[in-house]
Design a protein around this motif. Structure first.
Motif, PDB file in Angstrom:
ATOM      1  N   ASP A  33       0.828  -1.210   0.000  1.00 57.61           N
ATOM      2  CA  ASP A  33       0.000   0.000   0.000  1.00 57.61           C
ATOM      3  C   ASP A  33       0.863   1.261   0.000  1.00 57.61           C
ATOM      4  N   ALA A  34       1.939   1.248   0.813  1.00 54.78           N
ATOM      5  CA  ALA A  34       2.831   2.412   0.854  1.00 54.78           C
ATOM      6  C   ALA A  34       3.530   2.623  -0.489  1.00 54.78           C
ATOM      7  N   LEU A  35       3.989   1.545  -1.102  1.00 56.75           N
ATOM      8  CA  LEU A  35       4.642   1.663  -2.408  1.00 56.75           C
ATOM      9  C   LEU A  35       3.664   2.132  -3.478  1.00 56.75           C
ATOM     10  N   SER A  36       2.434   1.657  -3.423  1.00 57.32           N
ATOM     11  CA  SER A  36       1.432   2.088  -4.403  1.00 57.32           C
ATOM     12  C   SER A  36       1.113   3.569  -4.256  1.00 57.32           C
ATOM     13  N   LEU A  37       1.043   4.040  -2.998  1.00 59.60           N
ATOM     14  CA  LEU A  37       0.785   5.458  -2.770  1.00 59.60           C
ATOM     15  C   LEU A  37       1.907   6.315  -3.336  1.00 59.60           C
ATOM     16  N   ARG A  38       3.153   5.928  -3.051  1.00 57.48           N
ATOM     17  CA  ARG A  38       4.299   6.673  -3.597  1.00 57.48           C
ATOM     18  C   ARG A  38       4.361   6.548  -5.116  1.00 57.48           C
ATOM     19  N   TYR A  39       3.961   5.412  -5.633  1.00 59.63           N
ATOM     20  CA  TYR A  39       3.945   5.182  -7.080  1.00 59.63           C
ATOM     21  C   TYR A  39       2.994   6.164  -7.769  1.00 59.63           C
ATOM     22  N   ARG A  40       1.810   6.341  -7.191  1.00 58.56           N
ATOM     23  CA  ARG A  40       0.838   7.274  -7.779  1.00 58.56           C
ATOM     24  C   ARG A  40       1.319   8.722  -7.669  1.00 58.56           C
ATOM     25  N   GLN A  41       1.974   9.063  -6.564  1.00 58.39           N
ATOM     26  CA  GLN A  41       2.513  10.416  -6.420  1.00 58.39           C
ATOM     27  C   GLN A  41       3.586  10.696  -7.467  1.00 58.39           C
ATOM     28  N   LEU A  60      10.031   1.424  -8.432  1.00 57.88           N
ATOM     29  CA  LEU A  60       8.830   1.146  -7.645  1.00 57.88           C
ATOM     30  C   LEU A  60       7.915   0.158  -8.346  1.00 57.88           C
ATOM     31  N   ASP A  61       7.831   0.260  -9.658  1.00 59.02           N
ATOM     32  CA  ASP A  61       6.987  -0.681 -10.399  1.00 59.02           C
ATOM     33  C   ASP A  61       7.464  -2.117 -10.207  1.00 59.02           C
ATOM     34  N   GLN A  62       8.781  -2.327 -10.291  1.00 60.60           N
ATOM     35  CA  GLN A  62       9.329  -3.666 -10.077  1.00 60.60           C
ATOM     36  C   GLN A  62       9.134  -4.121  -8.634  1.00 60.60           C
TER      37      GLN A  62
END
Length: 276
Positions: A38-46, A180-182
């Motif tokens: 969840d944290a990585l997805s949030l940073r990914y969207r930012q 982050l995608d990987q």
């Protein structure tokens, strides 16, 4: 139960405790990995949002820089190129510094554009000769085009610096985006494996061991009942046998003596008379 959906273990209490600990660890790891995803997805969207904005600003900056270079060429003439090249001493005024940012345990590379003087000062280099060289380079670049087209050259230089800063920022964002995608793909695979493979298999193993232990307990209880019933039966038979033997001895004593019938009584009476 089929061994495809559970671990092939021996159903004992010790193994049950070990599997339960593994199950608790798998559930805890699933929760932590879920939070990490969840944290990585949030940073990914930012970062994705910043990439879109940076690309838009990158187009504007490159357009402004190209237009400023056209103005400088128009004002300074064809010789402006040689004037700019003469003011360059072969050392870069802007350098890229790389460092890593930590997001939920994932190292994300980042780039930052900075001047050569600030970069050397930050890395602990000497300040005497380097500072003098930097100051000389800056003063020399400021005097470029002093005779003709100096204002347009400085404007073009500023525009290309801004475009370079935006380009470095865009490279940093895209590198972080790919990293982050990987990382998100790897984390999601682990989360799915824990949720759909590891945890159900451990739960099935715990259920299997508990069922086997219950079956063994029922078998032991049934065996103890049979043993107790056999002991009761043997004790009852022994008591009946002893009772029948005691009754038989009583009958023999009642019929016994010196003789049987009137003859026995006469013999007893003669023996008592002799004693007198």
């Amino acid at each position: 139960m089929s061994t495809t959906n559970r671990l092939n273990v021996v159903p004992t209490v010790t193994v049950l405790a070990v599997v339960k600990n593994r199950l608790i660890g798998a559930q805890r790891g699933y929760k932590l990995l879920k939070k990490k995803a969840d944290a990585l997805s949030l940073r990914y969207r930012q970062i994705l949002k910043k990439i879109v904005q940076t690309k838009l600003s990158m187009g504007e900056n490159m357009k402004s820089a190209s237009f400023a270079w056209t103005e400088a060429k128009y004002v300074g003439g064809d010789g402006i190129k040689h004037t700019v090249l003469d003011s360059v001493d072969g050392k870069a005024e802007i350098r890229v510094r790389a460092y890593a940012d930590n997001v939920a345990g994932v190292k994300i590379p980042k780039f930052n554009a900075c001047g050569s003087g600030s970069l050397i000062g930050a890395s602990g280099g000497g300040s005497g000769e380097t500072g003098t060289t930097t100051a000389t380079t800056e003063s020399k670049s400021e005097l470029t085009g002093l005779g003709r087209g100096g204002k347009q050259i400085q404007k073009c230089k500023k525009a290309y610096k801004e475009a370079l800063q935006t380009l470095v920022e865009l490279a940093s964002l895209q590198t972080a985006f790919l990293t982050l995608d990987q990382a998100i793909k790897t984390t999601n695979r682990r989360v799915n494996a824990l949720e759909n493979v590891v945890t159900p298999r451990l739960e099935n193993t715990v259920s299997y061991i508990k069922g086997e232990l219950d079956e063994l307990e029922r078998e032991e209880f049934f065996r103890l009942k049979k043993v107790q019933a056999k002991k009761k039966k043997d004790a009852k038979e022994r008591e009946e046998k002893e009772e029948s033997l005691s009754k038989g001895e009583g009958v023999v004593k009642g019929e016994g003596g010196s003789g049987a019938g009137p003859v026995g009584n006469l013999i007893d009476f003669a023996n008592e008379k002799d004693e007198d």
